[in-house]
Scaffold this active site. Structure first.
Site, PDB file in Angstrom:
ATOM      1  N   ALA A  73       0.846  -1.197   0.000  1.00 26.04           N
ATOM      2  CA  ALA A  73       0.000   0.000   0.000  1.00 26.04           C
ATOM      3  C   ALA A  73       0.879   1.243   0.000  1.00 26.04           C
ATOM      4  CB  ALA A  73      -0.906   0.010   1.225  1.00 26.04           C
ATOM      5  N   CYS A  74       0.606   2.167  -0.912  1.00 25.72           N
ATOM      6  CA  CYS A  74       1.341   3.431  -0.932  1.00 25.72           C
ATOM      7  C   CYS A  74       0.359   4.590  -0.769  1.00 25.72           C
ATOM      8  CB  CYS A  74       2.173   3.581  -2.197  1.00 25.72           C
ATOM      9  SG  CYS A  74       1.224   3.840  -3.705  1.00 25.72           S
ATOM     10  N   ILE A  75       0.900   5.781  -0.628  1.00 27.49           N
ATOM     11  CA  ILE A  75       0.083   6.955  -0.347  1.00 27.49           C
ATOM     12  C   ILE A  75      -0.953   7.213  -1.438  1.00 27.49           C
ATOM     13  CG2 ILE A  75       0.147   9.469  -0.031  1.00 27.49           C
ATOM     14  CD1 ILE A  75       2.878   8.974   1.412  1.00 27.49           C
TER      15      ILE A  75
END
Length: 114
Positions: free
Chosen positions: A10-12
């Site tokens: 998961a990234c921003i």
């Protein structure tokens, strides 16, 4: 050593890096002859969601994330390696070494890589 991994990436922004990390993890696991199932938490929500059974059967949980994960508590009793997206994408060998190291640790052991 044959391992069964589950992972969450998961990234921003929840777009490119989330899927790049998932793809890289699948390739690295294939090289090691490890089974892996990767859940992504991104712009499209949660995809390829890990079931309770997936988590229970896994030797190790790998969390590659830049954000607060949804349902993080499901991994509290698992052997878990947590790292940032950039660490994983830049130095995946360091992360995979931690996965190998934690494999012989008791359940509930957590390793956090900066």
């Amino acid at each position: 050593m044959s391992l069964k991994l589950v992972a969450v990436t998961a990234c921003i922004s929840g777009v490119a890096h989330t899927y790049m990390a998932a793809e890289r993890l699948e390739k690295l696991s294939a090289q090691e002859k490890w089974q892996v199932k990767v859940e992504t938490q991104g712009a499209l929500g949660i995809e390829n969601s890990l079931s309770e059974s997936d988590i229970a059967q896994a030797d190790i949980v790998l969390l590659v994330t830049e954000i607060q994960l949804e349902n993080r508590e499901r991994f509290s009793h698992s052997r878990c390696v947590q790292t940032g997206m950039h660490t994983f994408l830049r130095t995946p060998e360091k992360v995979m070494a931690a996965v190998k190291k934690i494999a012989t640790s008791p359940q509930g052991t957590q390793i956090v890589l900066p």
